[in-house]
Design a protein around this motif. Structure first.
Motif, PDB file in Angstrom:
ATOM      1  N   ALA A  27      64.924  -0.528  11.640  1.00  0.00           N
ATOM      2  CA  ALA A  27      65.799  -0.978  10.553  1.00  0.00           C
ATOM      3  C   ALA A  27      66.895   0.058  10.284  1.00  0.00           C
ATOM      4  O   ALA A  27      68.059  -0.301  10.067  1.00  0.00           O
ATOM      5  N   ALA A  28      66.538   1.331  10.314  1.00  0.00           N
ATOM      6  CA  ALA A  28      67.527   2.390  10.077  1.00  0.00           C
ATOM      7  C   ALA A  28      68.576   2.403  11.183  1.00  0.00           C
ATOM      8  O   ALA A  28      69.772   2.538  10.917  1.00  0.00           O
ATOM      9  N   GLU A  29      68.132   2.263  12.426  1.00  0.00           N
ATOM     10  CA  GLU A  29      69.062   2.255  13.557  1.00  0.00           C
ATOM     11  C   GLU A  29      70.058   1.098  13.465  1.00  0.00           C
ATOM     12  O   GLU A  29      71.190   1.212  13.926  1.00  0.00           O
ATOM     13  N   GLU A  30      69.618  -0.003  12.882  1.00  0.00           N
ATOM     14  CA  GLU A  30      70.445  -1.206  12.790  1.00  0.00           C
ATOM     15  C   GLU A  30      71.087  -1.360  11.411  1.00  0.00           C
ATOM     16  O   GLU A  30      71.668  -2.405  11.116  1.00  0.00           O
ATOM     17  N   PHE A  31      70.983  -0.326  10.575  1.00  0.00           N
ATOM     18  CA  PHE A  31      71.573  -0.319   9.228  1.00  0.00           C
ATOM     19  C   PHE A  31      71.109  -1.507   8.376  1.00  0.00           C
ATOM     20  O   PHE A  31      71.863  -2.030   7.562  1.00  0.00           O
ATOM     21  N   ARG A  32      69.845  -1.902   8.540  1.00  0.00           N
ATOM     22  CA  ARG A  32      69.263  -2.977   7.727  1.00  0.00           C
ATOM     23  C   ARG A  32      68.541  -2.323   6.547  1.00  0.00           C
ATOM     24  O   ARG A  32      67.334  -2.157   6.543  1.00  0.00           O
ATOM     25  N   ILE A  33      69.323  -1.990   5.533  1.00  0.00           N
ATOM     26  CA  ILE A  33      68.822  -1.223   4.394  1.00  0.00           C
ATOM     27  C   ILE A  33      67.784  -2.003   3.600  1.00  0.00           C
ATOM     28  O   ILE A  33      66.764  -1.442   3.195  1.00  0.00           O
ATOM     29  N   SER A  34      68.020  -3.283   3.358  1.00  0.00           N
ATOM     30  CA  SER A  34      67.057  -4.054   2.558  1.00  0.00           C
ATOM     31  C   SER A  34      65.710  -4.150   3.279  1.00  0.00           C
ATOM     32  O   SER A  34      64.652  -4.066   2.644  1.00  0.00           O
ATOM     33  N   THR A  35      65.736  -4.288   4.600  1.00  0.00           N
ATOM     34  CA  THR A  35      64.486  -4.315   5.369  1.00  0.00           C
ATOM     35  C   THR A  35      63.788  -2.966   5.267  1.00  0.00           C
ATOM     36  O   THR A  35      62.572  -2.898   5.042  1.00  0.00           O
ATOM     37  N   PHE A  36      64.552  -1.877   5.422  1.00  0.00           N
ATOM     38  CA  PHE A  36      63.985  -0.536   5.315  1.00  0.00           C
ATOM     39  C   PHE A  36      63.310  -0.355   3.957  1.00  0.00           C
ATOM     40  O   PHE A  36      62.195   0.161   3.875  1.00  0.00           O
ATOM     41  N   ASN A  37      63.985  -0.789   2.895  1.00  0.00           N
ATOM     42  CA  ASN A  37      63.440  -0.624   1.540  1.00  0.00           C
ATOM     43  C   ASN A  37      62.179  -1.451   1.313  1.00  0.00           C
ATOM     44  O   ASN A  37      61.245  -0.985   0.657  1.00  0.00           O
ATOM     45  N   LYS A  38      62.125  -2.663   1.853  1.00  0.00           N
ATOM     46  CA  LYS A  38      60.908  -3.477   1.733  1.00  0.00           C
ATOM     47  C   LYS A  38      59.756  -2.799   2.464  1.00  0.00           C
ATOM     48  O   LYS A  38      58.620  -2.792   1.980  1.00  0.00           O
ATOM     49  N   LEU A  39      60.051  -2.221   3.615  1.00  0.00           N
ATOM     50  CA  LEU A  39      59.020  -1.498   4.364  1.00  0.00           C
ATOM     51  C   LEU A  39      58.572  -0.252   3.604  1.00  0.00           C
ATOM     52  O   LEU A  39      57.397   0.103   3.630  1.00  0.00           O
ATOM     53  N   TYR A  40      59.499   0.396   2.911  1.00  0.00           N
ATOM     54  CA  TYR A  40      59.155   1.557   2.085  1.00  0.00           C
ATOM     55  C   TYR A  40      58.124   1.151   1.027  1.00  0.00           C
ATOM     56  O   TYR A  40      57.145   1.866   0.802  1.00  0.00           O
ATOM     57  N   ASP A  41      58.346   0.006   0.398  1.00  0.00           N
ATOM     58  CA  ASP A  41      57.408  -0.469  -0.622  1.00  0.00           C
ATOM     59  C   ASP A  41      56.019  -0.706  -0.019  1.00  0.00           C
ATOM     60  O   ASP A  41      55.005  -0.365  -0.640  1.00  0.00           O
ATOM     61  N   ARG A  42      55.972  -1.270   1.180  1.00  0.00           N
ATOM     62  CA  ARG A  42      54.683  -1.481   1.859  1.00  0.00           C
ATOM     63  C   ARG A  42      54.026  -0.141   2.193  1.00  0.00           C
ATOM     64  O   ARG A  42      52.816   0.024   2.052  1.00  0.00           O
ATOM     65  N   LYS A  43      54.846   0.808   2.655  1.00  0.00           N
ATOM     66  CA  LYS A  43      54.315   2.135   2.980  1.00  0.00           C
ATOM     67  C   LYS A  43      53.700   2.779   1.742  1.00  0.00           C
ATOM     68  O   LYS A  43      52.636   3.403   1.817  1.00  0.00           O
ATOM     69  N   LYS A  44      54.355   2.650   0.595  1.00  0.00           N
ATOM     70  CA  LYS A  44      53.825   3.212  -0.656  1.00  0.00           C
ATOM     71  C   LYS A  44      52.439   2.645  -0.974  1.00  0.00           C
ATOM     72  O   LYS A  44      51.560   3.372  -1.441  1.00  0.00           O
ATOM     73  N   LEU A  45      52.249   1.353  -0.752  1.00  0.00           N
ATOM     74  CA  LEU A  45      50.943   0.735  -0.988  1.00  0.00           C
ATOM     75  C   LEU A  45      49.876   1.373  -0.093  1.00  0.00           C
ATOM     76  O   LEU A  45      48.758   1.638  -0.550  1.00  0.00           O
ATOM     77  N   ILE A  46      50.221   1.615   1.162  1.00  0.00           N
ATOM     78  CA  ILE A  46      49.285   2.245   2.101  1.00  0.00           C
ATOM     79  C   ILE A  46      48.961   3.664   1.641  1.00  0.00           C
ATOM     80  O   ILE A  46      47.796   4.076   1.591  1.00  0.00           O
ATOM     81  N   ILE A  47      49.996   4.427   1.301  1.00  0.00           N
ATOM     82  CA  ILE A  47      49.794   5.817   0.858  1.00  0.00           C
ATOM     83  C   ILE A  47      48.928   5.856  -0.396  1.00  0.00           C
ATOM     84  O   ILE A  47      48.003   6.671  -0.500  1.00  0.00           O
TER      85      ILE A  47
END
Length: 122
Positions: A27-47
C-alpha cells in the motif's frame, strides 16, 4: 483477518502481523494511504491482543527484526520498543540509514520523536 484476534493462537497472531506488514508495504509503495491506515488499525488489534496475553506476547515479534520485508521489520521494532529498547532502536536506525522511502523517513521521524520525548511506541 478471518478470526477475531482474541480467538487466534499466538502463531496466527504473528502470521497476521506479518501479513498486515506485507500488505502495508504494498500500500505504501502504491501510495494507497487509506488502505495503509485500515491495515494499521488491524495491526493495532493484533498488538493489543499480544500485549493482553500472559507475559506480554509482543516479545514474539522480536523474531521479525530480520524479516525480509522492511515494513514488517519497522512494525516489529516499533511494537516491541518497550520490551527491547536497544534491539528495536537498532532496527529502526538501520531502516532510517537505508534511505529507502517512505520507510527511512518514518524510521527517522520515530527516532527523532523518541529522542525529543514527543512520543512513545506501542
Amino acid at each position: 483477518m478471518k478470526k477475531r484476534p482474541e480467538k487466534m493462537s499466538l502463531e496466527e497472531l504473528v502470521a497476521s502481523f506479518v501479513e498486515i506488514g506485507v500488505a502495508q508495504s504494498a500500500a505504501a509503495e502504491e501510495f494507497r494511504i487509506s488502505t495503509f491506515n485500515k491495515l494499521y488499525d488491524r495491526k493495532k488489534l493484533i498488538i493489543n491482543e499480544l500485549r493482553r496475553r500472559d507475559n506480554d506476547q509482543r516479545r514474539l515479534l522480536i523474531a521479525l527484526y530480520d524479516h525480509p520485508n522492511i515494513q514488517v521489520r519497522l512494525n516489529a521494532a516499533k511494537s516491541t520498543y518497550a520490551l527491547n529498547t536497544q534491539g528495536a532502536r537498532a532496527v529502526i536506525q538501520a531502516i532510517a540509514d537505508t534511505k529507502i522511502q517512505p520507510w527511512a523517513g518514518s524510521a527517522g521521524m520515530t527516532l527523532w520523536s523518541l529522542d525529543e520525548g514527543l512520543g512513545k511506541l506501542d
